[in-house]
Design a protein around this motif. Sequence first.
Motif, short mmCIF file in Angstrom:
data_model
loop_
_atom_site.label_atom_id
_atom_site.label_comp_id
_atom_site.label_asym_id
_atom_site.label_seq_id
_atom_site.Cartn_x
_atom_site.Cartn_y
_atom_site.Cartn_z
N ASN A 128 0.84 -1.20 0.00
CA ASN A 128 0.00 0.00 0.00
C ASN A 128 0.87 1.24 0.00
N ARG A 129 0.25 2.33 -0.46
CA ARG A 129 0.94 3.61 -0.53
C ARG A 129 1.01 4.21 0.88
N PRO A 169 0.65 7.08 3.29
CA PRO A 169 -0.19 8.28 3.17
C PRO A 169 0.62 9.56 2.89
N ASN A 170 0.08 10.36 1.99
CA ASN A 170 0.65 11.67 1.62
C ASN A 170 2.05 11.59 1.01
N SER A 226 4.56 9.36 -2.26
CA SER A 226 4.54 8.50 -3.45
C SER A 226 5.26 7.18 -3.17
N SER A 233 -3.02 7.65 -9.61
CA SER A 233 -3.93 8.42 -8.76
C SER A 233 -3.50 8.33 -7.30
N ASN A 234 -3.60 9.44 -6.58
CA ASN A 234 -3.24 9.44 -5.16
C ASN A 234 -4.29 8.76 -4.28
N ASP A 235 -5.53 8.61 -4.78
CA ASP A 235 -6.55 7.97 -3.95
C ASP A 235 -6.56 6.45 -4.14
N GLN A 236 -5.74 5.95 -5.04
CA GLN A 236 -5.62 4.51 -5.24
C GLN A 236 -4.39 4.04 -4.46
N ILE A 237 -4.64 3.39 -3.32
CA ILE A 237 -3.54 3.17 -2.38
C ILE A 237 -3.12 1.71 -2.22
N ASP A 288 -2.00 0.81 -9.49
CA ASP A 288 -2.50 1.20 -8.18
C ASP A 288 -4.02 1.05 -8.23
N ILE A 320 -7.96 1.05 -5.89
CA ILE A 320 -8.69 1.68 -4.78
C ILE A 320 -8.84 0.74 -3.59
#
Length: 188
Positions: free
Chosen positions: A126-127, A129-130, A132, A154-158, A172, A174
């Motif tokens: 997983n990404r 948070p905040n 890359s 996309s930043n919301d796809q973690i 990435d 969701i």
Amino acid sequence: MFVIRRRKITLKCFQCPLNNSIRKQEENKAKRFNTYSDGTLDNGRMYYLKDVNNCLTEEGYSYKSSVMLCIKLYNVKVTYHNAVSTCHSENASLVRIDSQEKQNVLYSFLVVDEHFTAGFIYLQGNRIPNTSEWEFDDGTPITYLPWNRGQPDSNDQIYLCALAQDQGMWHDCIGTQLFGFVCERNLF
């Protein structure tokens, strides 16, 4: 020579020290390593795998000896969190791809199964948070990232997923999407 037995796996050590305190240190090191390859470890000792009983083929798991990977494909479509829960219920985790060799084995495993040739699967990761940056479930940074062209997008796809028809390259995701998944049993 001494023998280490842990979770029905036997490791033997050659050129091992005779001193009991050093032998105990070596046993503890051998119990902790996450991946295995025939040859010498960083401590200069030679280990090899004698027996693998933790990869239960009768439960649908397949053992890939070239990368010491014990995996099981699930062609049911679930969310990321349901995939994680299913793997945990089997004393496993989502497959952790940390090398080109594991990526190749996973891809070749996927293309054999017709359920996966056109669909996504969830992978462990997983990404952060905040950022890359990406990490595995245990917080280890992911340094091997075989992204598909244009990914991550996309930043919301973690969460991490892969698509077999894209050579198993990563996307990435969701996490609420319904995908298949692959569980990995830890052999050590």
